[in-house]
Design an enzyme around this catalytic site. Structure first.
Site, mmCIF file in Angstrom:
data_model
loop_
_atom_site.group_PDB
_atom_site.id
_atom_site.type_symbol
_atom_site.label_atom_id
_atom_site.label_comp_id
_atom_site.label_asym_id
_atom_site.label_seq_id
_atom_site.Cartn_x
_atom_site.Cartn_y
_atom_site.Cartn_z
ATOM 1 N N LYS A 53 63.728 70.233 18.069
ATOM 2 C CA LYS A 53 63.591 69.405 18.735
ATOM 3 C C LYS A 53 65.308 68.220 18.453
ATOM 4 O O LYS A 53 66.436 67.392 18.641
ATOM 5 C CB LYS A 53 63.102 68.789 19.580
ATOM 6 C CG LYS A 53 61.961 69.254 20.419
ATOM 7 C CD LYS A 53 60.974 68.275 20.642
ATOM 8 C CE LYS A 53 60.236 69.185 21.975
ATOM 9 N NZ LYS A 53 59.821 70.121 21.284
ATOM 10 N N LYS A 75 58.458 62.561 24.783
ATOM 11 C CA LYS A 75 57.983 64.087 24.635
ATOM 12 C C LYS A 75 57.912 63.706 23.205
ATOM 13 O O LYS A 75 59.071 63.309 22.667
ATOM 14 C CB LYS A 75 58.643 65.344 24.877
ATOM 15 C CG LYS A 75 59.499 65.669 24.785
ATOM 16 C CD LYS A 75 60.390 67.620 25.641
ATOM 17 C CE LYS A 75 61.735 66.842 25.900
ATOM 18 N NZ LYS A 75 62.303 68.404 25.883
ATOM 19 N N ARG A 114 63.562 81.420 27.845
ATOM 20 C CA ARG A 114 63.585 81.580 26.652
ATOM 21 C C ARG A 114 64.458 82.534 26.181
ATOM 22 O O ARG A 114 65.213 84.004 26.557
ATOM 23 C CB ARG A 114 61.893 82.105 25.964
ATOM 24 C CG ARG A 114 61.836 82.694 25.119
ATOM 25 C CD ARG A 114 62.864 82.073 23.734
ATOM 26 N NE ARG A 114 62.303 80.653 23.319
ATOM 27 C CZ ARG A 114 61.557 79.828 22.750
ATOM 28 N NH1 ARG A 114 60.692 81.382 21.954
ATOM 29 N NH2 ARG A 114 60.547 78.948 22.718
ATOM 30 N N ARG A 162 60.464 81.476 32.346
ATOM 31 C CA ARG A 162 59.348 80.769 31.823
ATOM 32 C C ARG A 162 59.029 79.635 33.292
ATOM 33 O O ARG A 162 59.628 78.311 33.174
ATOM 34 C CB ARG A 162 58.400 80.459 30.856
ATOM 35 C CG ARG A 162 58.410 81.144 29.671
ATOM 36 C CD ARG A 162 58.581 81.272 28.677
ATOM 37 N NE ARG A 162 59.466 80.077 28.441
ATOM 38 C CZ ARG A 162 60.357 79.191 27.464
ATOM 39 N NH1 ARG A 162 59.112 79.392 26.451
ATOM 40 N NH2 ARG A 162 61.087 78.262 27.136
ATOM 41 N N ARG A 204 55.054 71.376 32.854
ATOM 42 C CA ARG A 204 55.024 72.782 31.715
ATOM 43 C C ARG A 204 55.925 73.785 31.980
ATOM 44 O O ARG A 204 54.865 74.064 32.552
ATOM 45 C CB ARG A 204 54.617 72.096 30.534
ATOM 46 C CG ARG A 204 54.646 70.351 29.694
ATOM 47 C CD ARG A 204 53.159 70.152 29.285
ATOM 48 N NE ARG A 204 51.731 70.331 30.767
ATOM 49 C CZ ARG A 204 50.968 70.272 29.559
ATOM 50 N NH1 ARG A 204 50.116 70.035 27.997
ATOM 51 N NH2 ARG A 204 49.671 69.901 30.620
ATOM 52 N N ASP A 222 66.060 77.529 24.168
ATOM 53 C CA ASP A 222 65.566 77.465 25.606
ATOM 54 C C ASP A 222 65.767 76.775 26.242
ATOM 55 O O ASP A 222 66.282 75.554 25.818
ATOM 56 C CB ASP A 222 63.774 75.875 25.705
ATOM 57 C CG ASP A 222 62.758 76.671 24.822
ATOM 58 O OD1 ASP A 222 62.426 78.172 25.017
ATOM 59 O OD2 ASP A 222 61.999 76.595 25.005
ATOM 60 N N GLU A 259 66.281 73.138 23.251
ATOM 61 C CA GLU A 259 65.716 73.693 21.942
ATOM 62 C C GLU A 259 66.324 74.796 21.265
ATOM 63 O O GLU A 259 66.480 75.329 21.877
ATOM 64 C CB GLU A 259 63.401 73.359 22.422
ATOM 65 C CG GLU A 259 62.519 72.806 22.375
ATOM 66 C CD GLU A 259 61.492 73.827 22.345
ATOM 67 O OE1 GLU A 259 60.846 72.952 21.085
ATOM 68 O OE2 GLU A 259 60.979 74.146 22.969
ATOM 69 N N ASN A 313 64.705 77.075 18.662
ATOM 70 C CA ASN A 313 62.671 76.848 17.814
ATOM 71 C C ASN A 313 63.509 78.471 16.927
ATOM 72 O O ASN A 313 63.794 78.995 16.837
ATOM 73 C CB ASN A 313 61.733 78.256 18.614
ATOM 74 C CG ASN A 313 61.578 77.637 20.053
ATOM 75 O OD1 ASN A 313 60.206 76.792 19.414
ATOM 76 N ND2 ASN A 313 61.747 76.988 21.201
HETATM 77 N N1 LIG Z 1 64.485 67.269 30.232
HETATM 78 C C1 LIG Z 1 63.617 67.705 31.236
HETATM 79 N N2 LIG Z 1 63.859 68.544 32.016
HETATM 80 C C2 LIG Z 1 62.577 68.812 32.764
HETATM 81 N N3 LIG Z 1 61.679 69.687 32.101
HETATM 82 C C3 LIG Z 1 61.097 69.733 30.903
HETATM 83 C C4 LIG Z 1 62.123 68.563 30.309
HETATM 84 N N4 LIG Z 1 61.915 68.564 28.914
HETATM 85 C C5 LIG Z 1 60.598 69.591 28.928
HETATM 86 N N5 LIG Z 1 59.880 70.273 30.263
HETATM 87 C C6 LIG Z 1 59.360 71.090 29.910
HETATM 88 O O1 LIG Z 1 57.774 70.773 29.408
HETATM 89 C C7 LIG Z 1 58.029 71.775 28.810
HETATM 90 C C8 LIG Z 1 57.900 71.675 27.304
HETATM 91 O O2 LIG Z 1 58.501 71.255 27.152
HETATM 92 P P1 LIG Z 1 59.890 71.443 25.168
HETATM 93 O O3 LIG Z 1 60.544 70.690 25.118
HETATM 94 O O4 LIG Z 1 60.428 72.322 25.296
HETATM 95 O O5 LIG Z 1 58.586 71.094 24.516
HETATM 96 P P2 LIG Z 1 57.637 72.166 23.972
HETATM 97 O O6 LIG Z 1 58.070 72.132 21.580
HETATM 98 O O7 LIG Z 1 56.254 71.458 23.699
HETATM 99 O O8 LIG Z 1 57.700 74.019 24.147
HETATM 100 C C9 LIG Z 1 59.040 72.638 29.210
HETATM 101 O O9 LIG Z 1 59.166 73.811 29.212
HETATM 102 C C10 LIG Z 1 59.973 71.622 30.456
HETATM 103 O O10 LIG Z 1 59.313 72.242 31.705
HETATM 104 MG MG LIG Z 2 59.526 74.393 24.611
#
Ligand SMILES: Nc1ncnc2c1ncn2[C@@H]1O[C@H](COP(=O)(O)OP(=O)(O)O)[C@@H](O)[C@H]1O
Ligand SMILES: [Mg+2]
Length: 313
Positions: free
Chosen positions: A125, A160, A210, A224, A232, A272, A280, A282
């Protein structure tokens, strides 16, 4: 070409082979005739400038409940291997960082995938913030005034953890949400580091895509879609994998970041994308190989081994 391969991974008895990308890589390596040795991160040792691990010969089988056979451990110099797969899962903590310091000693004479120094320098991130024009509005801080100002501007936000994974502690705060103050307090006692504040993307209900890049090139993708009662999309949180193609915007994103990934030796990367916004990159231990293949997509594990073999030639 037969390579001597070692894999640094979490305990193999605990993985779910149906979804595990490391397992997909091991099956493909074995199919190609490469010898595989296995060790967990806690077997690493640095002594007098040389890195050792008690490694065990490994055979894999695509059979649930009977997926591996390990031989006797033998203390081995990691430079004896042609390739080390760094597939240790997060948390990305000091133990992880120390692993990258140890593996940095053997790379690139032994090819470590992904390059350990680059993995250390590119937390998912944080690295992505090198491409702000591809991202939703995003703030990394723990300063209350900064977050309040961001929230005033963007209204609906997500908070987050910076080093979270698998959707852990991802919260949406709508403009009127009165829980903001308490959530701020909770984050500030729970996390020592800064965290991520991001504009909420409502189109997340249609999925978080992804996209896998191999040596900087698009290799495969899976969408996803979150469960109806969750924000999420992570599959461990009930997200459903769906077949997908890339949009023009997503192709642009790949073209834009590809050269930087290749330059850094980040051979296997999963990005992502929500609604055309990159969230992200990864690099530590990306997943998605099996999900892509289960949906009839390309064989990403084969592409990764093609690239590794080319680099070792
Ligand atoms: N800015 C955002 N707007 C809407 N949904 C989000 C956003 N950021 C994260 N999410 C939701 O939360 C999930 C996990 O967040 P993410 O940033 O991918 O962190 P992780 O590393 O835990 O996967 C994402 O797959 C998405 O469904
Ligand atoms: Mg993620």
């Amino acid at each position: 070409m037969n390579l001597n391969v070692a894999v640094q991974m979490d305990p193999i008895e605990r993985i779910n082979i149906r979804g595990d990308s490391t397992f997909a890589l091991l099956l493909e390596a074995q199919k190609r005739g490469h010898a595989i040795a296995y060790y967990t991160p806690d077997r690493l040792a640095l002594q007098g400038g040389e890195v050792f691990a008690a490694v065990q010969p490994l055979k894999v089988r695509d059979e649930v409940g009977n997926h591996f056979t390990l031989g006797e451990p033998r203390r081995t110099r990691l430079t004896d291997f042609d390739v080390v797969l760094l597939r240790q899962d997060p948390p990305f903590d000091l133990a992880y960082i120390t692993s990258t310091h140890l593996l940095e000693r053997i790379h690139p004479a032994t090819l470590v995938v992904n390059d350990p120094a680059q993995v250390r320098n590119a937390p998912e991130k944080m690295f992505v913030m090198e491409f702000p024009e591809l991202m939703p509005p995003t703030l990394i801080t723990r300063d209350l005034a900064e977050i309040k100002a961001f929230r005033a501007e963007h209204g609906d936000i997500v908070m987050k953890p910076l080093y979270g994974k698998g959707g852990e502690a991802v919260f949406r705060l709508a403009r009127e949400d009165l829980n903001f103050g308490s959530l701020y307090d909770l984050f500030s006692v729970t996390f020592r580091e800064q965290w991520v504040v991001q504009k909420f993307l409502p189109a997340v209900k249609d999925g978080d895509k992804r996209i896998i890049l191999v040596d900087g090139e698009f290799a495969g993708a899976v969408n996803r879609v979150p469960a109806a009662d969750d924000l999420r999309s992570n599959m461990v949180r009930g997200g459903t994998p769906k077949e997908t193609d890339l949009t023009a915007r997503e192709r642009d994103i790949c073209a834009r970041i590809g050269p930087s990934l290749r330059e850094r030796g980040l051979l296997f990367v999963g990005i992502d994308v929500i609604d055309g916004y990159l969230t992200e990159i990864n690099v530590t231990s990306p997943t998605g190989i099996r999900a892509v293949q289960n949906l009839g997509g390309p064989d990403v594990a084969a592409m990764i081994w093609d690239r590794i073999e080319a680099k070792r030639r």
